[in-house]
Enzyme design. Structure first.
Site, PDB file in Angstrom:
ATOM      1  N   LEU A  20       0.834  -1.209   0.000  1.00  0.00           N
ATOM      2  CA  LEU A  20       0.000   0.000   0.000  1.00  0.00           C
ATOM      3  C   LEU A  20       0.864   1.251   0.000  1.00  0.00           C
ATOM      4  CD1 LEU A  20      -2.615   1.642   0.286  1.00  0.00           C
ATOM      5  CD2 LEU A  20      -2.520   1.209   2.759  1.00  0.00           C
ATOM      6  N   GLU A  73       3.622   4.224  -0.275  1.00  0.00           N
ATOM      7  CA  GLU A  73       4.509   4.693  -1.335  1.00  0.00           C
ATOM      8  C   GLU A  73       5.424   5.768  -0.769  1.00  0.00           C
ATOM      9  OE1 GLU A  73       1.161   3.872  -4.825  1.00  0.00           O
ATOM     10  OE2 GLU A  73       2.056   5.873  -4.641  1.00  0.00           O
ATOM     11  N   SER A 133       1.181   7.900   6.135  1.00  0.00           N
ATOM     12  CA  SER A 133      -0.026   8.043   6.949  1.00  0.00           C
ATOM     13  C   SER A 133      -1.221   8.433   6.091  1.00  0.00           C
ATOM     14  CB  SER A 133       0.210   9.100   8.043  1.00  0.00           C
ATOM     15  OG  SER A 133       1.192   8.649   8.961  1.00  0.00           O
ATOM     16  N   THR A 180       6.782  -5.205   3.429  1.00  0.00           N
ATOM     17  CA  THR A 180       7.305  -6.249   4.301  1.00  0.00           C
ATOM     18  C   THR A 180       7.324  -7.596   3.584  1.00  0.00           C
ATOM     19  OG1 THR A 180       6.454  -5.094   6.242  1.00  0.00           O
ATOM     20  CG2 THR A 180       6.963  -7.422   6.516  1.00  0.00           C
ATOM     21  N   GLY A 219      25.900  -0.484  31.232  1.00  0.00           N
ATOM     22  CA  GLY A 219      26.756  -0.637  30.062  1.00  0.00           C
ATOM     23  C   GLY A 219      26.509  -1.935  29.315  1.00  0.00           C
ATOM     24  N   GLU A 245       1.356   0.196  11.111  1.00  0.00           N
ATOM     25  CA  GLU A 245      -0.102   0.107  11.297  1.00  0.00           C
ATOM     26  C   GLU A 245      -0.686   1.422  11.828  1.00  0.00           C
ATOM     27  OE1 GLU A 245      -1.894  -2.212  10.224  1.00  0.00           O
ATOM     28  OE2 GLU A 245      -0.620  -3.969  10.021  1.00  0.00           O
TER      29      GLU A 245
END
Length: 379
Positions: free
Chosen positions: A124, A126, A131, A157, A339, A362
């Site tokens: 979806l 680009e 958003s 993904t 550390g 998401e």
């Protein structure tokens, strides 16, 4: 009102927990270091039923509800954010989109393969559309019975591994929200170009890449859902996606809490375990309290969706609180380790990198607040 898991749910959680301890925990650091998804885990996931938790048995799945998927994702995320992310995407937006919008022929063709180890990718976003997902530029041009796809996608993904892509593209039909459709595109299609995997801050064993579509042709049977209905379907998938991402955040937070607690019991300074110093004890108390609260919000949203009470507000609240809680808990876990927590060999260093995605994927935390605020004002 009972906040405890049923005996069946507890048994399922314990089964996935055992799987994660045996097959994920020993290898997660290596997967992260190599920045390569471990395809060899797919048959094991399939045998354990973890590639089709919510897919009906008719297509090779387990036929369980969203609540069980949430339990599974938390257990996997406890040890590895990358694998949890891959499973979250696999269920919520790949199998989920097919279950929501697919024809019987599409489901029969792809769901058994996906539950058996095939990899799917959902495209979806680009370069200019994150958003504001409805501002995509990828087009699907109709020529008789063929659609020709032109454009580019970002942050896809599992794109380098995918056997099937779900691509959202503009098809006209008026306002941009009502002019987007989804298409099934098989790997290897002429004109489909997979870019080089992106080097990410965290979740590095989940391979993410740009995808180019240069005149990719698909038939009318590849249309997934109604023409110009793709964006509406995508928004319907978001409620589930947010809850599943929330479960991933809870799993990472739990991992940080457990690692920090173990370290605080063993590490000695000033003549006693550091956990006995109030400064450390209070940090652990905050971590445990917020993690439990996040889990409750995620479970409430998952149960509500499972019962047919789909409430976007509850899903957004769960995702927002769980994601931001996990980031706070991860930072405190590193601080407890001192550390040693800053070393690449420490699990909490990896969890801190992985968990940041939960505030972005998401829907960012800012978008979740917009969604919640608008719903509050509606009354």
């Amino acid at each position: 009102m009972d906040f405890t898991l049923s005996s069946e749910q507890s048994a399922y959680r314990d089964k996935v927990r055992s799987f994660a301890r045996k097959h994920v925990a020993p290898l997660a650091a290596r997967w992260d270091e190599e920045e390569t998804f471990p395809r060899e885990i797919l048959p094991l996931l399939g045998d354990a039923g973890l590639l089709g938790v919510t897919v009906p048995r008719a297509w090779g799945g387990q036929g369980l509800d969203l609540f069980h998927l949430v339990l599974a994702i938390e257990e996997i995320a406890r040890y590895d954010g990358s694998l949890a992310l891959a499973l979250a995407a696999h269920h919520s937006i790949v199998c989920g989109h097919l279950l929501l919008s697919g024809t019987e022929a599409q489901k029969d063709s792809w769901l058994p393969r996906l539950t058996g180890g095939a990899v799917g990718a959902w495209a979806l976003a680009e370069g200019q559309a994150g958003s504001d997902a409805s501002s995509i530029k990828t087009e699907a041009r109709s020529t008789e019975a063929v659609w020709s796809l032109w454009g580019s996608k970002m942050f896809v993904t599992q794109a380098p591994l995918a056997d099937i892509f779900i691509v959202l593209a503009m098809t006209g039909g008026g306002a941009r929200h009502n002019g987007i459709s989804a298409f099934l595109v098989e790997a290897g299609a002429a004109g489909l170009r997979i870019g080089k995997p992106l080097h990410k801050m965290g979740c590095r064993a989940t391979e993410t890449a740009p995808v180019g579509l240069h005149g990719v042709e698909v038939g009318s049977e590849a249309l997934l859902g109604e023409l110009n209905g793709g964006f509406r379907d995508a928004m319907r998938l978001l409620d589930v996606g947010r809850v599943v991402m929330g479960a991933m955040a809870v799993g990472l937070a739990r991992g940080c809490l457990e690692e920090a607690t173990s370290f605080a019991r063993k590490r000695r300074q000033f003549g006693r375990p550091i956990g006995q110093h109030q400064a450390i004890g209070w940090m652990l108390a905050d971590m445990a309290t917020e993690t439990d609260a996040a889990r409750l919000l995620v479970h409430r949203a998952a149960a509500g969706i499972g019962q047919g009470r789909v409430k976007t507000r509850e899903a957004a609240m769960a995702k927002l609180f769980a994601a931001e809680t996990a980031s706070r808990v991860a930072n405190k876990a590193v601080q407890v380790h001192g550390g040693y927590g800053y070393l690449r060999s420490s699990p909490v260093e990896r969890y801190l990198r992985d968990v940041k995605l939960c505030e972005i994927g998401e829907g960012t935390s800012e978008v979740q607040r917009l969604v919640i605020g608008r719903d509050i004002l509606k009354g």
